[in-house]
Motif scaffolding. Structure first.
Motif, PDB file in Angstrom:
ATOM      1  N   ILE G  17      -3.067  -7.355 -12.814  1.00  0.00           N
ATOM      2  CA  ILE G  17      -2.749  -7.800 -11.440  1.00  0.00           C
ATOM      3  C   ILE G  17      -3.529  -9.069 -11.083  1.00  0.00           C
ATOM      4  O   ILE G  17      -3.119  -9.819 -10.215  1.00  0.00           O
ATOM      5  CB  ILE G  17      -2.940  -6.678 -10.383  1.00  0.00           C
ATOM      6  CG1 ILE G  17      -4.372  -6.174 -10.326  1.00  0.00           C
ATOM      7  CG2 ILE G  17      -1.973  -5.530 -10.667  1.00  0.00           C
ATOM      8  CD1 ILE G  17      -4.606  -5.142  -9.203  1.00  0.00           C
ATOM      9  N   LEU G  58      -1.973  -1.671  -4.306  1.00  0.00           N
ATOM     10  CA  LEU G  58      -1.856  -2.229  -2.952  1.00  0.00           C
ATOM     11  C   LEU G  58      -3.219  -2.418  -2.292  1.00  0.00           C
ATOM     12  O   LEU G  58      -3.362  -3.202  -1.345  1.00  0.00           O
ATOM     13  CB  LEU G  58      -0.966  -1.334  -2.087  1.00  0.00           C
ATOM     14  CG  LEU G  58       0.528  -1.383  -2.450  1.00  0.00           C
ATOM     15  CD1 LEU G  58       1.300  -0.382  -1.601  1.00  0.00           C
ATOM     16  CD2 LEU G  58       1.108  -2.789  -2.262  1.00  0.00           C
ATOM     17  N   ALA G  59      -4.220  -1.696  -2.771  1.00  0.00           N
ATOM     18  CA  ALA G  59      -5.570  -1.890  -2.229  1.00  0.00           C
ATOM     19  C   ALA G  59      -6.065  -3.315  -2.474  1.00  0.00           C
ATOM     20  O   ALA G  59      -6.890  -3.843  -1.724  1.00  0.00           O
ATOM     21  CB  ALA G  59      -6.538  -0.883  -2.874  1.00  0.00           C
ATOM     22  N   HIS G  60      -5.569  -3.940  -3.520  1.00  0.00           N
ATOM     23  CA  HIS G  60      -6.073  -5.271  -3.890  1.00  0.00           C
ATOM     24  C   HIS G  60      -4.999  -6.351  -3.979  1.00  0.00           C
ATOM     25  O   HIS G  60      -5.329  -7.525  -4.113  1.00  0.00           O
ATOM     26  CB  HIS G  60      -6.817  -5.170  -5.231  1.00  0.00           C
ATOM     27  CG  HIS G  60      -8.033  -4.307  -5.180  1.00  0.00           C
ATOM     28  ND1 HIS G  60      -9.206  -4.704  -4.579  1.00  0.00           N
ATOM     29  CD2 HIS G  60      -8.255  -3.047  -5.608  1.00  0.00           C
ATOM     30  CE1 HIS G  60     -10.106  -3.743  -4.669  1.00  0.00           C
ATOM     31  NE2 HIS G  60      -9.552  -2.707  -5.286  1.00  0.00           N
ATOM     32  N   MET G  61      -3.716  -5.951  -3.897  1.00  0.00           N
ATOM     33  CA  MET G  61      -2.639  -6.931  -4.087  1.00  0.00           C
ATOM     34  C   MET G  61      -1.704  -6.967  -2.881  1.00  0.00           C
ATOM     35  O   MET G  61      -1.096  -5.961  -2.540  1.00  0.00           O
ATOM     36  CB  MET G  61      -1.848  -6.546  -5.353  1.00  0.00           C
ATOM     37  CG  MET G  61      -0.821  -7.581  -5.761  1.00  0.00           C
ATOM     38  SD  MET G  61       0.180  -7.012  -7.187  1.00  0.00           S
ATOM     39  CE  MET G  61       1.632  -6.410  -6.291  1.00  0.00           C
ATOM     40  N   PRO G  62      -1.563  -8.120  -2.223  1.00  0.00           N
ATOM     41  CA  PRO G  62      -0.666  -8.206  -1.068  1.00  0.00           C
ATOM     42  C   PRO G  62       0.796  -8.295  -1.521  1.00  0.00           C
ATOM     43  O   PRO G  62       1.075  -8.678  -2.656  1.00  0.00           O
ATOM     44  CB  PRO G  62      -1.080  -9.523  -0.420  1.00  0.00           C
ATOM     45  CG  PRO G  62      -1.585 -10.357  -1.546  1.00  0.00           C
ATOM     46  CD  PRO G  62      -2.214  -9.395  -2.517  1.00  0.00           C
ATOM     47  N   LYS G 137       4.253  -9.495  -5.739  1.00  0.00           N
ATOM     48  CA  LYS G 137       2.953  -9.976  -5.261  1.00  0.00           C
ATOM     49  C   LYS G 137       3.111 -11.151  -4.297  1.00  0.00           C
ATOM     50  O   LYS G 137       3.916 -12.062  -4.534  1.00  0.00           O
ATOM     51  CB  LYS G 137       2.095 -10.413  -6.446  1.00  0.00           C
ATOM     52  CG  LYS G 137       0.643 -10.731  -6.056  1.00  0.00           C
ATOM     53  CD  LYS G 137      -0.239 -11.028  -7.265  1.00  0.00           C
ATOM     54  CE  LYS G 137      -1.677 -11.363  -6.837  1.00  0.00           C
ATOM     55  NZ  LYS G 137      -2.552 -11.640  -7.991  1.00  0.00           N
ATOM     56  N   VAL G 140      -2.519 -14.581  -1.848  1.00  0.00           N
ATOM     57  CA  VAL G 140      -3.838 -14.109  -1.408  1.00  0.00           C
ATOM     58  C   VAL G 140      -4.523 -15.274  -0.688  1.00  0.00           C
ATOM     59  O   VAL G 140      -4.608 -16.385  -1.220  1.00  0.00           O
ATOM     60  CB  VAL G 140      -4.695 -13.660  -2.608  1.00  0.00           C
ATOM     61  CG1 VAL G 140      -6.082 -13.229  -2.139  1.00  0.00           C
ATOM     62  CG2 VAL G 140      -4.007 -12.538  -3.363  1.00  0.00           C
TER      63      VAL G 140
ATOM     64  N   ASN I  32      -2.704 -19.072  -6.597  1.00  0.00           N
ATOM     65  CA  ASN I  32      -1.566 -18.199  -6.334  1.00  0.00           C
ATOM     66  C   ASN I  32      -0.351 -18.514  -7.206  1.00  0.00           C
ATOM     67  O   ASN I  32       0.662 -17.828  -7.101  1.00  0.00           O
ATOM     68  CB  ASN I  32      -1.172 -18.298  -4.852  1.00  0.00           C
ATOM     69  CG  ASN I  32      -2.138 -17.518  -3.963  1.00  0.00           C
ATOM     70  OD1 ASN I  32      -2.269 -16.312  -4.119  1.00  0.00           O
ATOM     71  ND2 ASN I  32      -2.846 -18.228  -3.092  1.00  0.00           N
TER      72      ASN I  32
ATOM     73  N   LYS J   3      -7.354  -9.170  -3.376  1.00  0.00           N
ATOM     74  CA  LYS J   3      -8.054  -8.871  -2.130  1.00  0.00           C
ATOM     75  C   LYS J   3      -9.335  -8.082  -2.409  1.00  0.00           C
ATOM     76  O   LYS J   3      -9.318  -7.131  -3.193  1.00  0.00           O
ATOM     77  CB  LYS J   3      -7.158  -8.047  -1.208  1.00  0.00           C
ATOM     78  CG  LYS J   3      -5.945  -8.793  -0.706  1.00  0.00           C
ATOM     79  CD  LYS J   3      -5.270  -8.042   0.443  1.00  0.00           C
ATOM     80  CE  LYS J   3      -4.721  -6.707  -0.029  1.00  0.00           C
ATOM     81  NZ  LYS J   3      -4.052  -5.964   1.056  1.00  0.00           N
ATOM     82  N   TYR J 146     -13.915   1.486  -4.256  1.00  0.00           N
ATOM     83  CA  TYR J 146     -12.987   1.286  -3.145  1.00  0.00           C
ATOM     84  C   TYR J 146     -12.348   2.618  -2.772  1.00  0.00           C
ATOM     85  O   TYR J 146     -11.867   3.345  -3.639  1.00  0.00           O
ATOM     86  CB  TYR J 146     -11.893   0.299  -3.553  1.00  0.00           C
ATOM     87  CG  TYR J 146     -10.866   0.078  -2.479  1.00  0.00           C
ATOM     88  CD1 TYR J 146     -10.991  -0.975  -1.574  1.00  0.00           C
ATOM     89  CD2 TYR J 146      -9.772   0.927  -2.364  1.00  0.00           C
ATOM     90  CE1 TYR J 146     -10.050  -1.166  -0.572  1.00  0.00           C
ATOM     91  CE2 TYR J 146      -8.825   0.746  -1.362  1.00  0.00           C
ATOM     92  CZ  TYR J 146      -8.973  -0.300  -0.468  1.00  0.00           C
ATOM     93  OH  TYR J 146      -8.039  -0.486   0.514  1.00  0.00           O
TER      94      TYR J 146
END
Lengths: 149, 149, 149, 149, 149, 149, 149, 149, 149, 149
Positions: G17, G58-62, G137, G140, I32, J3, J146
């Motif tokens: 990711i 999803l905790a780290h990827m928008p 994705k 960020v 990005n 993120k 996390y």
């Protein structure tokens, strides 16, 4: 070897059928089948017959119930209605281990085309001509896997 | 997934324990264990706990009855007689699935030395400290493998 | 398959014994032998028994006549004078296909040490315990190879 | 070397023809043939002539009887009816070792196209121009393989 | 093939002797030599005899004049003073192509030890026993390489 | 280095031209040519000029006499009739070492298309612009290779 | 494990990711999904369910806000309006962790076509049928990454 | 080629000296040096002489000032006080491009031992005997790298 | 690091731009950008901004003067005439280091298509959106490379 | 980028510190450190300084509290009590991000020996001499990872 697992499944073949998912195909090929140049990864099973490998795979892999056909054999060249003994044995095995599925016959070159799209080809030393079968993996349901009682 | 096989065994782990033979060792390591730099091939099991992997392996792999010890855990640093809860669970699992074996405790750095000689290390995400176990594979007898009835 | 060649020899095993020279060793290992972590390249023969592989190899590979010993089996743990049935079959095969050689018994861990120095290990699915044999390749003489008549 | 096997078949070539199945092609190419950039895997046979390799392959590999043509040679550029001596030798070899097959001649660039679809190309050091042949593997029957008597 | 270069030198063998420098060794091994498991990279020359390969190498590679010995053959087991015909041919070749060097004989297992330290082993199909030779590369002087006139 | 072989041919380039056959192309490219992303395998010749590499290749590789054109250079952009000095040198070299062949000029992007189909690209540090040439290998006849007298 | 990073993200999935950019897709696949033969690189997550992996990613990827759709699930075969429980959970997770995005349903074979174009497929052991989701994705922004305060 | 960088540095050699750090060694070897079998990674510079490569490396790589010796050449066998012309050139180059360093002579086999511990060996086609040098990289200071003005 | 070479060029990036030739493209991508799945080889430059990498590349690589356009940036989505600050900096850098070239803007998806054909993509951690540029390498002239004075 | 994760951690470095376990070491090396030939896998961080990488790693990786020392720097050669500014910054960072640990100084060659046993070496472009640090990973506790709230 492992407890509760068919002994004909070596490490590579176990790995193979564990990676397959719903709808993927595996070819079990006889000793004369042109296994190595069709494209899919080949798993050698030299010295083992196709019926043994088919039994071993069906012991742990269900066939696909979402589609009308989930198993195929190669049609005899020049005698499309013939059912060689090894193919009759495939049909029996499928009925005993997978359920009420017909092993459909497919013309030789169309069978090769199907084989090109398979996930794997298992190259056996089945001596009997037409000792080839293609199986389509079905869905495994939670109650079918191993559970510690 | 496959019928009759523990679902926590992915393709790589199935392949691994199928290649192991009589006397080979496998380490199931917790999330803080230095798994990657000890030498043996590492199988990642991120997101799974050590107890689950131990259960999955013992479901299909016997322990060795030819030698006095066939399972080991890491001794608590500074408290050698302590039995952390995760280690008690290991002992229960071994008794339920493998038989009357003691999970012996081994001092931390001696445990690392044993791990260096293992066939594989399974790197879990077991959160609990001391959630590490080493298992020695035993002989699989013909009546223990899958047989088509 | 190929004409005039033993059908149990798949491509990898044929390649292996063709690369071996005078004095090189090959191990034919049973289903419980720790084949994968001793060092030599492993050739899988899942689903085949050790006697079949031994026959196939001896059909094309002579044993070494330059030294007093050219074939070895593993001694039964705790019963050094026992001759398991599979080992008696090894002895018969050697006599029939290779000549007047004794299959010498070697203590379990010494046998592992010998196996570590072999050219190849063939991992069979021989169920019978002690179904392991090590063969030392001899010289092939010009009159022994295939000649077009 | 191995007993009962043609000595010109090295480990790689033995492996190659053992993996080939019914209908697969192998090219035996002369020293000037553009073997390396047509696509198929190349097996080097530097220092050996094409007739020797053809003899070695036909000693163990049958030709295909399911189709009207199973062997081809390259047509002489600018002289399509010529039969170079090396090609006449190919025809003799085929008749002696494989049976009543004609070695058909194919125009140079069409021959290259056939070669692109082969399983393997054997690159010999055949000095004679037009010393190229393509063979199509047939079915091996159980009575043709090696049997321990 | 290439103009002005010995035709028995295939691409891999040409590459090999071109990478060798002053003092590096190359083994030309007969068909029974245990070439594959001694350590050095093996170059297959199946179907070619050892004398041909030796001639091809000496056509382009000088022997070392900085040291007293630059060529060795294997001593006959049990008959250390024998000079097999193939070894006499090696000696003739060396004298004709490299100069006034003796091909020294070395006891079998000491010869294996020398072979382990070579840069390459060329595995021929030399049928004659003791058809093995080790050559030590010398310095190539500017006047010896190809010069456009 | 090797006796009788052009010293600019390193191991990789010797290997390359030895694998090439009748009709295969090789590109000798100048320091600004986009060698690395056209597809063919690139052989680095950093620090050597294109004329030297062309001489070295032509010393051992004949050009093709079966077709009307066997050597090409890149046309000057915007000045199609110009003959840069390096190209005149290419023409001289070809005449001296290969025979009565014209080095044909090809428009820049058409030259790139030809280069994409070559067997190899040799990336030199030729400073002179348009220092690029493509050569087509011809047939090597037995009397042209090295023969021990 | 690492501080501040979701523990279900093993080294390979974290790497994956982190390499993804704006507009790249990732498939989280259930235990029956044919993950291995669609083309994208597969990351095994055996023993973990699809909801856990989705949460971890999803905790780290928008998700992508440049396009109207950024998340998809597989439509139930034969019942296109059904919303299986696992899919409702996906929708909840997306809303909680990524924002106001709809998880759009896609017909089974169209979903496979989308999966073929993804950057990665994560193969979970999600037992629940239709436990598959594709995420796209987004960008960020600097304020979203970790900053040392 | 690149602006401001020595043109004899091809991609691989540039990569090599960029990875080297304080105290690492690089060998520039002549055409007869046994470069390929000493252990370090070999960078081919066929067709280039050792003086050119030494100049190119010293143009961008400082020698080590932390230790008394940072450059070595091979002593002439049998004439330890001789200074071949190529070695005198090495000394001049070092003085001009690196500073006040002596190129120390080292006995032939001790030189080989030093070479075994180097980071890289550059295999040139330097014809002159004893055209070998070992350089030890020094510290690069910020004011020495390229700065956009 | 190396003397006279921009310090932001690590070994891999130096190697990359040294292999590029006249007309080859390199993409410098922001944090990005979907760098990893477009096809070209990716060079990671994590932690470095795009302006720094562009400066480092332009310090040693000229732009192409044979064609009307040699540098491109990505057009702002929905605002095609906008010139983000990072893009203005790209334009300044190009003018200062490469000459009188315009950095042309290209629509987002057309920019991706151009990127797919590049030789390399450098994946930076440029935070600023639209921090992407494509550069086309020009011809390096002899007077531009490093020369020992 | 991701993120909540430090942006200087690229895919490879994230992967690296995620695989490290309790007691494993990581070296952050300056631009002159001999990173490539000590043994451990090297992660390039060209263009980034050592302080930035140290901050990024400590943001997510705890130091080891089981042992008296968990961070080391290289002692100034010839001035063992000196504390270069970059080293003082390392000490500050460690105190701010990891806790009450001393960064111990180690003699240059002893530091190299420690580096040889590390899991990874990160090769930065830190210009300042002595900009090297070794960190020992500690245990990560469940409350530190996390958690979805």
């Amino acid at each position: 070897m492992l407890k509760g697992i068919h002994p004909l499944l070596g490490p590579e073949l176990l790995h193979a059928i564990r990676t397959m998912g719903h709808g993927d195909h595996i070819v079990i090929a006889d000793a004369n089948f042109p296994s190595s140049f069709l494209g899919p990864k080949v798993i050698r099973a030299d010295g083992v017959d196709a019926v043994g490998i088919t039994e071993a795979i069906l012991a742990h892999m269900p066939l696909d119930t979402f589609v009308p056909e989930a198993a195929w054999r190669m049609e005899v060249v020049g005698d499309p209605t013939a059912v060689p003994e090894v193919c009759a044995t495939f049909q029996d095995l499928v009925n005993r281990l997978a359920g009420d599925f017909t092993v459909h016959s497919v013309e030789r070159f169309a069978f090769y085309e199907m084989a090109k799209k398979a996930a794997y080809i298992v190259a056996t030393t089945e001596f009997r001509l037409y000792g080839n079968i293609i199986l389509k993996k079905g869905v495994v349901h939670p109650h079918e896997v191993y559970r510690v009682s």
